[in-house]
Scaffold this active site. Structure first.
Site, PDB file in Angstrom:
ATOM      1  CE  LYS A  88      -4.413  -1.882   1.040  1.00 28.36           C
ATOM      2  NZ  LYS A  88      -5.453  -2.235   1.996  1.00 28.36           N
TER       3      LYS A  88
ATOM      4  NE  ARG B  21      -7.627  -8.440   0.358  1.00 32.05           N
ATOM      5  CZ  ARG B  21      -7.241  -7.706  -0.687  1.00 32.05           C
ATOM      6  NH1 ARG B  21      -6.230  -6.866  -0.559  1.00 32.05           N
ATOM      7  NH2 ARG B  21      -7.855  -7.806  -1.840  1.00 32.05           N
TER       8      ARG B  21
END
Ligand code: HH2
Length: 258
Positions: free
Chosen positions: A203, A239
């Protein structure tokens, strides 16, 4: 949890698994590398994205789910009841809803009927606008209170509490500082008593903390550090896009914890 985005436009792997054959091969590889479950998604939720129709989302994920049925444990990353229903019929075990049951009023009934596992994620706003100046008085207590309320809502609508996990939603309506505060105080979210899922892999906050204010993604090294830090603070499901490396890092971290 391995990530397979059957999309042309996901923020870090858009297009890589857009063909069903590529998606199926990636899911099989991730499972072989040690993923406990593979998250199949047919709609990008990256900042600014507008969403896709039910028909288009089904067209993307159905052949992938059908090919993996009975072979690889899968979750479906969707906010749509029709997509979740089809995915569960095709063997998916968990519904991963980034809207925490606020996107489609029929989704909670599908999850309850099929006795599926459920991930409830915090998001401020919606993907199209969520990164426009997100503000909180206290991000950790606000996210925790939101998740607590969403768990109560799901349970009140027939979902068994022991099938629910919660997720602070790293990058969903949060600044870099918000994201790192949530990771640093993950124990507060874990105190809700539900397993905590964290998706921080690749991210942009990782690239930004490394010095690029315009980063759209973060490198593998930073993803691994964040995953280990999250694990040490109570995350039970990570994840991730790079399964092999995360399994190795987390195996070592687990050995240190004992
Ligand atoms: N992050 C993304 C998508 N789904 N689900 C949960 N529970 N937690 C997350 O942090 C999360 C999620 C975004 O990542 P990705 O799927 O790689 O990208 P995109 O949404 O652009 O497809």
């Amino acid at each position: 949890m391995g990530v397979v985005n059957v999309t042309p436009d996901s923020f870090s792997d858009g297009g890589v698994n857009y063909s069903a054959d590529d998606a199926v091969a990636s899911a099989r590889r991730m499972y072989a590398e040690g993923a406990a479950i593979v998250d199949i998604g047919g709609e990008s939720t990256r900042p600014g994205s507008a969403g896709v129709s039910v028909d288009e989302e089904l067209r993307r994920v159905e052949p992938v789910l059908a090919a993996l049925a009975g072979e690889v444990p899968v979750s479906i990353d969707t906010a749509k009841a029709a997509v979740a229903r089809r995915a569960l019929d095709l063997g998916a075990e968990l519904v991963n809803d980034v809207t925490a049951l606020r996107g489609d009023p029929e989704l909670v009934e599908v999850v309850a009927d099929k006795q599926a596992f459920l991930c409830l994620m915090h998001m401020r706003g919606e993907p199209r606008t969520m990164q426009v100046d997100p503000t909180y008085d206290d991000v950790v207590s606000e996210v925790t209170a939101f998740l607590e309320e969403r768990v109560r809502f799901a349970v009140a609508h027939g979902v068994a509490e022991d099938r629910i996990c919660v997720d602070p939603g790293i990058g969903f309506g949060k600044t870099v500082e918000h994201n790192f505060e949530l990771l640093s105080r993950l124990d507060v979210i874990a105190s809700l008593g539900r397993p905590v899922l964290v998706g921080v892999s690749r991210k942009s906050s990782l690239g930004r903390i490394l010095g690029d204010p315009d980063a759209k993604t973060g490198p593998l090294s930073a993803s691994l550090a964040a995953a280990v830090a999250a694990y040490e603070r109570g995350a039970t499901i990570l994840r991730v896009h790079d399964v092999k490396e995360h399994v190795e890092a987390l195996t070592v971290a687990a050995a240190v914890v004992g």
